[in-house]
Design an enzyme around this catalytic site. Sequence first.
Site, short mmCIF file in Angstrom:
data_model
loop_
_atom_site.label_atom_id
_atom_site.label_comp_id
_atom_site.label_asym_id
_atom_site.label_seq_id
_atom_site.Cartn_x
_atom_site.Cartn_y
_atom_site.Cartn_z
N GLY A 55 -8.02 0.45 -2.30
CA GLY A 55 -7.54 -0.72 -3.02
C GLY A 55 -6.27 -0.27 -3.71
CD GLU A 56 -2.04 -0.32 -6.42
OE1 GLU A 56 -1.80 -0.72 -5.27
OE2 GLU A 56 -1.42 0.62 -6.95
CB SER A 57 -5.17 4.61 -6.95
OG SER A 57 -3.77 4.66 -7.06
CB CYS A 86 -7.40 4.70 0.93
SG CYS A 86 -5.64 4.37 1.06
NE ARG A 118 -0.39 5.11 -6.15
CZ ARG A 118 -0.20 4.13 -7.04
NH1 ARG A 118 0.20 4.42 -8.25
NH2 ARG A 118 -0.44 2.88 -6.71
CB ILE A 146 -4.14 0.28 4.62
CG1 ILE A 146 -4.88 -0.10 5.90
CG2 ILE A 146 -3.49 -0.93 3.97
CD1 ILE A 146 -6.10 -0.98 5.68
NE ARG A 147 1.55 -0.38 -0.24
CZ ARG A 147 1.21 -0.45 -1.53
NH1 ARG A 147 0.12 -1.07 -1.89
NH2 ARG A 147 1.97 0.08 -2.45
CG HIS A 182 -9.05 2.26 4.58
ND1 HIS A 182 -9.56 1.78 3.39
CD2 HIS A 182 -7.72 2.44 4.37
CE1 HIS A 182 -8.59 1.65 2.50
NE2 HIS A 182 -7.46 2.05 3.07
CD GLU A 184 -13.09 1.53 4.15
OE1 GLU A 184 -13.07 2.70 4.58
OE2 GLU A 184 -12.18 1.07 3.44
N1 GLN Z 1 -1.41 2.55 -1.95
C1 GLN Z 1 -2.65 2.46 -2.68
C2 GLN Z 1 -2.57 3.28 -3.96
O1 GLN Z 1 -1.74 4.11 -4.07
C3 GLN Z 1 -3.81 2.92 -1.85
C4 GLN Z 1 -3.95 2.03 -0.65
C5 GLN Z 1 -5.36 1.91 -0.12
O2 GLN Z 1 -6.34 2.25 -0.79
N2 GLN Z 1 -5.48 1.34 1.05
O3 GLN Z 1 -3.34 3.07 -4.83
#
Ligand code: GLN
Length: 201
Positions: A55-57, A86, A118, A146-147, A182, A184
């Site tokens: 998600g977004e850390s 992630c 990141r 994903i990112r 990921h 999952e």
């Molecule tokens: N870019 C997100 C972060 O730095 C991580 C992306 C993800 O969990 N898919 O938090």
Amino acid sequence: MRHITVGVLGFQGAIEEHVYITRKALSEAGLDGEVKVVRKRGELEKLDGLIIPGGESTVIGGMMEHGGIMDYLRQTRGEFPVFGTCAGLIVLSRKVRDRVLGETNQPTAGILGVTVERNFFGRQGDSFEVDLEIPVIGGLFRGVFIRAPVIVDADSEVEVLCRLNGKIVAVRQKKVLATAFHPELTDDARMHIFFIKKIIG
Ligand code: GLN
């Protein structure tokens, strides 16, 4: 047979996907267990292991800090089974940096002796899939990035489980497992089976 309870941290990210694949992992491994979405520190004590989705850390980490979950994990010193994917990897790491901003100083548990960068793959490689070689689960595994972050530095106690173009993307230290990708988001439960069988044990 022992009954295993696995928690999935329910703040943000692919929560239901982790629940689904963890249930699949338990059934494929022929184990008796259940999977629960957890959000409170008090719920952690009843678990055999915890999964932290991506998600977004900064968001996930902030919520973990606020609710005392980060402190709980710090106190376990890596002896409690945790699997971070992630952003879940980022919030377990000791140090986090960003190529543009430098050290981010965001809250982390610090129970994984690594430095992560990141959004490592930048714009062009924002999201991609690639076949990874992961010997501990028997070979090729489809990596969904994903990112994603990568691990740019790891202590000698950290076992490297997988690299992509020389960059570390999966590790294990004591009972802490983490991937930059990921698992999952595939239908392949082998990383989750590894977590349940080899780390929760
Ligand atoms: N870019 C997100 C972060 O730095 C991580 C992306 C993800 O969990 N898919 O938090």
